[in-house]
Design a protein around this motif. Sequence first.
Motif, PDB file in Angstrom:
ATOM      1  N   VAL A 141       0.838  -1.202   0.000  1.00  0.00           N
ATOM      2  CA  VAL A 141       0.000   0.000   0.000  1.00  0.00           C
ATOM      3  C   VAL A 141       0.871   1.250   0.000  1.00  0.00           C
ATOM      4  CG1 VAL A 141      -1.657   1.336   1.355  1.00  0.00           C
ATOM      5  CG2 VAL A 141      -1.999  -1.115   1.047  1.00  0.00           C
ATOM      6  N   MET A 142       2.014   1.207   0.695  1.00  0.00           N
ATOM      7  CA  MET A 142       2.938   2.337   0.702  1.00  0.00           C
ATOM      8  C   MET A 142       3.458   2.605  -0.711  1.00  0.00           C
ATOM      9  SD  MET A 142       4.375   4.567   2.822  1.00  0.00           S
ATOM     10  CE  MET A 142       4.466   3.854   4.472  1.00  0.00           C
ATOM     11  N   VAL A 143       3.760   1.540  -1.455  1.00  0.00           N
ATOM     12  CA  VAL A 143       4.204   1.701  -2.842  1.00  0.00           C
ATOM     13  C   VAL A 143       3.103   2.335  -3.681  1.00  0.00           C
ATOM     14  CG1 VAL A 143       4.920   0.486  -4.934  1.00  0.00           C
ATOM     15  CG2 VAL A 143       5.858  -0.205  -2.717  1.00  0.00           C
ATOM     16  N   LEU A 144       1.868   1.821  -3.543  1.00  0.00           N
ATOM     17  CA  LEU A 144       0.742   2.375  -4.290  1.00  0.00           C
ATOM     18  C   LEU A 144       0.491   3.828  -3.915  1.00  0.00           C
ATOM     19  CD1 LEU A 144      -1.797  -0.602  -4.200  1.00  0.00           C
ATOM     20  CD2 LEU A 144      -0.367   0.143  -6.107  1.00  0.00           C
ATOM     21  N   LEU A 145       0.642   4.145  -2.622  1.00  0.00           N
ATOM     22  CA  LEU A 145       0.465   5.515  -2.169  1.00  0.00           C
ATOM     23  C   LEU A 145       1.482   6.434  -2.839  1.00  0.00           C
ATOM     24  CD1 LEU A 145      -0.664   7.718  -0.301  1.00  0.00           C
ATOM     25  CD2 LEU A 145       0.893   6.879   1.482  1.00  0.00           C
ATOM     26  N   GLY A 146       2.746   5.981  -2.878  1.00  0.00           N
ATOM     27  CA  GLY A 146       3.778   6.788  -3.513  1.00  0.00           C
ATOM     28  C   GLY A 146       3.489   7.012  -4.987  1.00  0.00           C
ATOM     29  N   LEU A 147       3.062   5.965  -5.683  1.00  0.00           N
ATOM     30  CA  LEU A 147       2.741   6.101  -7.104  1.00  0.00           C
ATOM     31  C   LEU A 147       1.549   7.039  -7.307  1.00  0.00           C
ATOM     32  CD1 LEU A 147       3.221   2.401  -8.293  1.00  0.00           C
ATOM     33  CD2 LEU A 147       4.791   4.336  -8.569  1.00  0.00           C
ATOM     34  N   TYR A 148       0.621   7.008  -6.358  1.00  0.00           N
ATOM     35  CA  TYR A 148      -0.522   7.927  -6.439  1.00  0.00           C
ATOM     36  C   TYR A 148      -0.068   9.375  -6.248  1.00  0.00           C
ATOM     37  CZ  TYR A 148      -4.519  10.603  -4.767  1.00  0.00           C
ATOM     38  OH  TYR A 148      -5.454  11.586  -4.574  1.00  0.00           O
ATOM     39  N   LEU A 149       0.770   9.610  -5.248  1.00  0.00           N
ATOM     40  CA  LEU A 149       1.261  10.964  -5.008  1.00  0.00           C
ATOM     41  C   LEU A 149       2.047  11.480  -6.212  1.00  0.00           C
ATOM     42  CD1 LEU A 149       2.472  10.670  -1.294  1.00  0.00           C
ATOM     43  CD2 LEU A 149       0.412  11.827  -2.136  1.00  0.00           C
ATOM     44  N   ALA A 150       2.748  10.556  -6.893  1.00  0.00           N
ATOM     45  CA  ALA A 150       3.538  10.936  -8.059  1.00  0.00           C
ATOM     46  C   ALA A 150       2.673  11.145  -9.296  1.00  0.00           C
ATOM     47  CB  ALA A 150       4.598   9.876  -8.342  1.00  0.00           C
ATOM     48  N   GLY A 151       1.398  10.746  -9.210  1.00  0.00           N
ATOM     49  CA  GLY A 151       0.483  10.939 -10.331  1.00  0.00           C
ATOM     50  C   GLY A 151       0.441   9.801 -11.319  1.00  0.00           C
ATOM     51  N   PHE A 152       0.899   8.594 -10.908  1.00  0.00           N
ATOM     52  CA  PHE A 152       0.965   7.472 -11.836  1.00  0.00           C
ATOM     53  C   PHE A 152      -0.237   6.540 -11.756  1.00  0.00           C
ATOM     54  CE2 PHE A 152       5.690   8.246 -11.375  1.00  0.00           C
ATOM     55  CZ  PHE A 152       5.838   8.785 -12.654  1.00  0.00           C
ATOM     56  N   ASN A 153      -1.023   6.593 -10.683  1.00  0.00           N
ATOM     57  CA  ASN A 153      -2.226   5.772 -10.593  1.00  0.00           C
ATOM     58  C   ASN A 153      -3.210   6.403  -9.618  1.00  0.00           C
ATOM     59  OD1 ASN A 153      -2.205   4.549  -7.808  1.00  0.00           O
ATOM     60  ND2 ASN A 153      -0.233   3.733  -8.504  1.00  0.00           N
ATOM     61  N   GLN A 154      -4.423   5.870  -9.592  1.00  0.00           N
ATOM     62  CA  GLN A 154      -5.476   6.396  -8.723  1.00  0.00           C
ATOM     63  C   GLN A 154      -6.018   5.332  -7.769  1.00  0.00           C
ATOM     64  OE1 GLN A 154      -6.664   9.767  -8.972  1.00  0.00           O
ATOM     65  NE2 GLN A 154      -4.822   9.948 -10.232  1.00  0.00           N
ATOM     66  N   TRP A 155      -5.296   4.229  -7.598  1.00  0.00           N
ATOM     67  CA  TRP A 155      -5.826   3.097  -6.831  1.00  0.00           C
ATOM     68  C   TRP A 155      -6.095   3.451  -5.377  1.00  0.00           C
ATOM     69  CZ3 TRP A 155      -1.536  -0.496  -9.138  1.00  0.00           C
ATOM     70  CH2 TRP A 155      -1.872  -0.800 -10.458  1.00  0.00           C
ATOM     71  N   VAL A 156      -5.308   4.345  -4.820  1.00  0.00           N
ATOM     72  CA  VAL A 156      -5.486   4.704  -3.414  1.00  0.00           C
ATOM     73  C   VAL A 156      -6.846   5.360  -3.177  1.00  0.00           C
ATOM     74  CG1 VAL A 156      -4.594   6.218  -1.585  1.00  0.00           C
ATOM     75  CG2 VAL A 156      -3.024   4.857  -2.934  1.00  0.00           C
ATOM     76  N   LEU A 157      -7.448   5.916  -4.232  1.00  0.00           N
ATOM     77  CA  LEU A 157      -8.740   6.578  -4.077  1.00  0.00           C
ATOM     78  C   LEU A 157      -9.842   5.610  -3.652  1.00  0.00           C
ATOM     79  CD1 LEU A 157      -8.759   9.054  -7.115  1.00  0.00           C
ATOM     80  CD2 LEU A 157      -8.177   9.500  -4.731  1.00  0.00           C
ATOM     81  N   VAL A 158      -9.587   4.298  -3.806  1.00  0.00           N
ATOM     82  CA  VAL A 158     -10.549   3.295  -3.321  1.00  0.00           C
ATOM     83  C   VAL A 158     -10.774   3.486  -1.829  1.00  0.00           C
ATOM     84  CG1 VAL A 158     -10.933   0.829  -2.946  1.00  0.00           C
ATOM     85  CG2 VAL A 158      -9.989   1.646  -5.116  1.00  0.00           C
ATOM     86  N   PHE A 159      -9.693   3.793  -1.073  1.00  0.00           N
ATOM     87  CA  PHE A 159      -9.805   4.008   0.358  1.00  0.00           C
ATOM     88  C   PHE A 159     -10.657   5.239   0.659  1.00  0.00           C
ATOM     89  CE2 PHE A 159      -5.580   1.849   0.056  1.00  0.00           C
ATOM     90  CZ  PHE A 159      -5.933   0.699   0.738  1.00  0.00           C
ATOM     91  N   GLU A 160     -10.481   6.297  -0.143  1.00  0.00           N
ATOM     92  CA  GLU A 160     -11.244   7.527   0.084  1.00  0.00           C
ATOM     93  C   GLU A 160     -12.731   7.301  -0.145  1.00  0.00           C
ATOM     94  OE1 GLU A 160      -9.701  10.866  -2.017  1.00  0.00           O
ATOM     95  OE2 GLU A 160      -7.681  10.668  -1.182  1.00  0.00           O
ATOM     96  N   ARG A 161     -13.060   6.559  -1.187  1.00  0.00           N
ATOM     97  CA  ARG A 161     -14.476   6.291  -1.462  1.00  0.00           C
ATOM     98  C   ARG A 161     -15.093   5.457  -0.348  1.00  0.00           C
ATOM     99  NH1 ARG A 161     -12.560   6.178  -6.942  1.00  0.00           N
ATOM    100  NH2 ARG A 161     -12.043   3.964  -6.803  1.00  0.00           N
ATOM    101  N   ALA A 162     -14.302   4.536   0.214  1.00  0.00           N
ATOM    102  CA  ALA A 162     -14.810   3.687   1.296  1.00  0.00           C
ATOM    103  C   ALA A 162     -15.153   4.509   2.526  1.00  0.00           C
ATOM    104  CB  ALA A 162     -13.788   2.611   1.646  1.00  0.00           C
ATOM    105  N   GLY A 163     -14.429   5.609   2.752  1.00  0.00           N
ATOM    106  CA  GLY A 163     -14.681   6.441   3.932  1.00  0.00           C
ATOM    107  C   GLY A 163     -15.699   7.539   3.715  1.00  0.00           C
ATOM    108  N   GLY A 164     -16.222   7.635   2.507  1.00  0.00           N
ATOM    109  CA  GLY A 164     -17.168   8.706   2.197  1.00  0.00           C
ATOM    110  C   GLY A 164     -18.439   8.649   3.025  1.00  0.00           C
ATOM    111  N   ALA A 165     -18.926   7.428   3.300  1.00  0.00           N
ATOM    112  CA  ALA A 165     -20.172   7.284   4.050  1.00  0.00           C
ATOM    113  C   ALA A 165     -20.012   7.809   5.476  1.00  0.00           C
ATOM    114  CB  ALA A 165     -20.601   5.821   4.065  1.00  0.00           C
ATOM    115  N   VAL A 166     -18.846   7.566   6.075  1.00  0.00           N
ATOM    116  CA  VAL A 166     -18.601   8.048   7.439  1.00  0.00           C
ATOM    117  C   VAL A 166     -18.535   9.575   7.451  1.00  0.00           C
ATOM    118  CG1 VAL A 166     -16.993   8.027   9.377  1.00  0.00           C
ATOM    119  CG2 VAL A 166     -17.383   5.937   8.065  1.00  0.00           C
ATOM    120  N   TRP A 167     -17.844  10.153   6.468  1.00  0.00           N
ATOM    121  CA  TRP A 167     -17.696  11.611   6.408  1.00  0.00           C
ATOM    122  C   TRP A 167     -19.044  12.309   6.234  1.00  0.00           C
ATOM    123  CZ3 TRP A 167     -15.147  15.464   7.988  1.00  0.00           C
ATOM    124  CH2 TRP A 167     -15.204  16.708   7.361  1.00  0.00           C
ATOM    125  N   LYS A 168     -19.977  11.685   5.544  1.00  0.00           N
ATOM    126  CA  LYS A 168     -21.304  12.283   5.376  1.00  0.00           C
ATOM    127  C   LYS A 168     -21.989  12.485   6.722  1.00  0.00           C
ATOM    128  CE  LYS A 168     -22.325  10.659   0.689  1.00  0.00           C
ATOM    129  NZ  LYS A 168     -23.180   9.778  -0.148  1.00  0.00           N
TER     130      LYS A 168
END
Length: 223
Positions: free
Chosen positions: A89-116
């Motif tokens: 996940v740390m590798v995926l996070l780094g690639l996301y920060l670098a702009g190479f993928n969006q896979w980490v956004l799966v975690f953000e969508r999962a937390g959307g219901a709580v934030w509402k």
Amino acid sequence: MIEFSLLSALLAGLLGGVHCVGMCGGIVAAFSFRADGSTPPFRLHLAYNLGRVTSYVLFGAIAGALGASLKLASFLPAQTMLYVLAQLVMVLLGLYLAGFNQWVLVFERAGGAVWKRVRPLFQKLLPVKSLPQAVLAGMAWGWLPCGLVYSILVSALAAGSATSGAALMLAFGLGTLPNLLGMGLFARQIQPFMQQRWVRRLAGLTVAGFGVWGLAVLVMRYL
């Protein structure tokens, strides 16, 4: 190995500022400007971030306790599997920060219901007029769905105890302070720099490197 994880979390928080600018920029802006045009005092910005980091520490303690329960339940490979997952996940996070993928956004969508559910409480605390109110607003801010936070929580899950998980998230939270405090005080000046492509690439690849190194350390232990 906990020292390495703490350093990784601290630097991930620090280098993840390229993500924080986009994710938390609106909230920081709301904290940074008053209706009369004046700038809130520095102590309020500290209080916001104290509340936010407090929420992170609480999340880390819960995740660490959950990971420990898996270990105590005699799932012998569980701790190693969680560690490998955390590094991936740390590798995926780094690639996301670098702009190479969006896979980490799966975690953000999962937390959307709580934030509402948390967002209405957060909005009721605005505008902030006192330090206790600022701390509570910061704690609510900590619930904002963030792929960066959730990615580090996976490492907290692998930390092995509630204390270690809390320490990991504390290190991460402290790493985010320079960026988010800087945004609060110099929001207009810092945002263009942090959004430059080379800054994003350098920060992201460095974070990904921590994950690769963590996997290499594990492999070397078994050789």
